[in-house]
Design a protein around this motif. Sequence first.
Motif, mmCIF file in Angstrom:
data_model
loop_
_atom_site.group_PDB
_atom_site.id
_atom_site.type_symbol
_atom_site.label_atom_id
_atom_site.label_comp_id
_atom_site.label_asym_id
_atom_site.label_seq_id
_atom_site.Cartn_x
_atom_site.Cartn_y
_atom_site.Cartn_z
ATOM 1 N N THR A 64 0.762 -1.261 0.064
ATOM 2 C CA THR A 64 -0.218 -0.142 0.014
ATOM 3 C C THR A 64 1.311 1.041 0.189
ATOM 4 O OG1 THR A 64 -2.266 -1.401 0.931
ATOM 5 C CG2 THR A 64 -1.977 1.114 1.341
ATOM 6 N N ASP A 65 1.475 1.427 0.935
ATOM 7 C CA ASP A 65 3.052 2.503 0.934
ATOM 8 C C ASP A 65 3.629 2.591 -0.437
ATOM 9 O OD1 ASP A 65 2.020 3.032 3.838
ATOM 10 O OD2 ASP A 65 3.784 1.396 4.232
ATOM 11 N N TYR A 66 3.699 1.372 -1.289
ATOM 12 C CA TYR A 66 5.105 1.545 -2.993
ATOM 13 C C TYR A 66 3.145 2.277 -3.757
ATOM 14 C CZ TYR A 66 8.698 -1.807 0.052
ATOM 15 O OH TYR A 66 9.977 -1.446 0.443
ATOM 16 N N ALA A 67 2.853 1.294 -4.056
ATOM 17 C CA ALA A 67 1.292 2.033 -4.481
ATOM 18 C C ALA A 67 1.386 3.048 -4.362
ATOM 19 C CB ALA A 67 -0.282 1.462 -4.204
ATOM 20 N N ARG A 68 1.385 4.275 -3.518
ATOM 21 C CA ARG A 68 1.225 5.638 -2.952
ATOM 22 C C ARG A 68 2.368 5.986 -3.742
ATOM 23 N NH1 ARG A 68 3.510 8.684 0.328
ATOM 24 N NH2 ARG A 68 4.703 7.292 1.560
ATOM 25 N N ILE A 69 3.351 5.885 -3.565
ATOM 26 C CA ILE A 69 4.570 6.343 -3.977
ATOM 27 C C ILE A 69 5.109 5.911 -5.454
ATOM 28 C CG2 ILE A 69 7.233 6.003 -4.256
ATOM 29 C CD1 ILE A 69 6.367 7.385 -1.114
ATOM 30 N N ALA A 70 4.477 5.082 -6.061
ATOM 31 C CA ALA A 70 3.986 4.715 -7.746
ATOM 32 C C ALA A 70 3.021 6.155 -8.515
ATOM 33 C CB ALA A 70 4.152 3.596 -7.816
ATOM 34 N N VAL A 71 1.866 6.367 -7.907
ATOM 35 C CA VAL A 71 1.258 7.406 -7.597
ATOM 36 C C VAL A 71 1.439 8.820 -7.775
ATOM 37 C CG1 VAL A 71 -0.849 8.167 -7.616
ATOM 38 C CG2 VAL A 71 -0.750 6.057 -7.222
ATOM 39 N N GLU A 72 2.303 8.914 -7.135
ATOM 40 C CA GLU A 72 3.108 9.776 -7.296
ATOM 41 C C GLU A 72 4.442 10.326 -8.654
ATOM 42 O OE1 GLU A 72 4.007 12.164 -3.356
ATOM 43 O OE2 GLU A 72 2.321 10.604 -2.260
ATOM 44 N N ALA A 80 9.996 -2.902 -5.965
ATOM 45 C CA ALA A 80 10.472 -2.841 -6.861
ATOM 46 C C ALA A 80 10.433 -2.175 -8.377
ATOM 47 C CB ALA A 80 10.946 -4.094 -8.529
ATOM 48 N N THR A 81 8.697 -1.780 -8.917
ATOM 49 C CA THR A 81 7.846 -0.687 -9.080
ATOM 50 C C THR A 81 8.213 0.719 -8.426
ATOM 51 O OG1 THR A 81 6.687 -2.232 -9.757
ATOM 52 C CG2 THR A 81 5.837 0.399 -9.831
ATOM 53 N N ALA A 82 8.155 0.432 -7.660
ATOM 54 C CA ALA A 82 8.486 1.808 -6.840
ATOM 55 C C ALA A 82 9.545 2.746 -6.905
ATOM 56 C CB ALA A 82 7.888 2.602 -5.244
ATOM 57 N N GLU A 83 10.140 1.859 -6.600
ATOM 58 C CA GLU A 83 11.936 1.804 -6.660
ATOM 59 C C GLU A 83 11.988 2.629 -8.346
ATOM 60 O OE1 GLU A 83 15.914 2.975 -6.498
ATOM 61 O OE2 GLU A 83 14.191 2.968 -5.164
ATOM 62 N N GLY A 84 11.568 1.854 -9.087
ATOM 63 C CA GLY A 84 12.080 2.335 -11.019
ATOM 64 C C GLY A 84 11.568 3.097 -11.177
#
Length: 327
Positions: A96-104, A150-154
Motif C-alpha cells: 500500500t505504501d509503495y503504491a502511493r509512492i508509485a502514483v505520485e 521494485a515498481t516504486a523504486e523504478g
Amino acid sequence: MSIDAAVRWLLLIHQLPAKPAYARVKVWRRLQALGAVTVKNAVYALPANAETREDFAWLAKEIVESAGEAIVCEASLIEGLSDDELQALFDAARDTDYARIAVEAREAAARLVGDAPDDVLAEVTSHAARLRKQLDAIVAIDFFGAEGRATAEGLVSGLEAALKQEGEAMSDGKTVAAPPPGPLKDQVWVTREGVQVDRIASAWLIRRFIDPGARFRFVSGTGYRPQPGEIRFDMFEGEFTHLGDRCTFEVLLGRAGLDDGALRAIGEIIHDIDLKDGKYGREEVAGVRSLISGITASSTDDEQRLARGAALLDDLYSSFAVRKDGQ
C-alpha cells in the motif's frame, strides 16, 4: 515466499486511557513508523530482532508515561494465525505504501513531458527528493521484501534520472543515452525468490535471447549482498530492474538492444500485468495473467516456475513471430 518456521515475533499489547486523545494518535503514528501491523485490537506485531526489541521497548515506555499499560513479549505462533499469514499482513501494508509512492512518481514524471518551465522543474525536483526520502523510510520497514518495492523504486529512480537529464541536456537539446551493457555470457543471474510474472519473463528473455548459459540464483528480497560477478535483476539496486515506468523485462530489452516486434509485444503484456497501469491495453493480458497465476499457485519451487513459464512464453513468442509485428 515462505518464511522460516522458527521465526519469532514481538507482540506489543497495550492500553491507553481515552483522554488525552493526542496520546493515542502519537502512539498510532509511532507504530506506523516502525512498520508494526495489527494482530488483534491493541495487539501489534514486529519480527523479532535487536532493533525491533529496542523500538518496542521505547514505545512501551512512552505508553506507560502517558498513563497507559504496555507489555512486550516474544512469541512463536501456534494457533489462529500462521507465520505466512502474518508476513502477508506486513507485505500488504508495505505494498500500500509503495503504491502511493508509485502514483505520485508517475504524476510527477508526467509534468516533465515537453519543455517544462523552470518553476515546474523546481517543484518536481523538490517532490522527487521527498519521494526518495519517503521510499527509503518504507524500505527500512519492509521486513520481507514486498512485491511493490521494485515498481516504486523504478519509478522514483526514473524520475530522478529524467531530472538529471534535464539538468545535463546537451546544447542541441538531446540527452546522452546509457552505455550498452558489457558481455553477458555464462553469468550468474540473481533475483528475489518467489518469482512472479516480471521475474519469470525476464529469466526467459535472459536465457533464450541474452545469455543461453545463464545460471539463476534465488535469494531473499532484503539484506542480500551480491557476490563478485553476479548480475541482479528485478531487485532493489539491481543491475537490471524497474526504471521509470518500465518493468525489468522492458529494461532488459532496451539494454540488450533486442529490436524484435514479438518481444516488444510480450514486454507490453508483462508491463501491464506487473505495473497494473493499463498502459498498453493488450487484449492478451487477462489470459496471460491467469496462466502465470496458475503456474505460481501450483508450485513454490522457483526453477519449476521458470520452466513452466518458459514453455508458456515460447508459445506466446511463436504466436507473435508468425504475426511479424506483434499486433
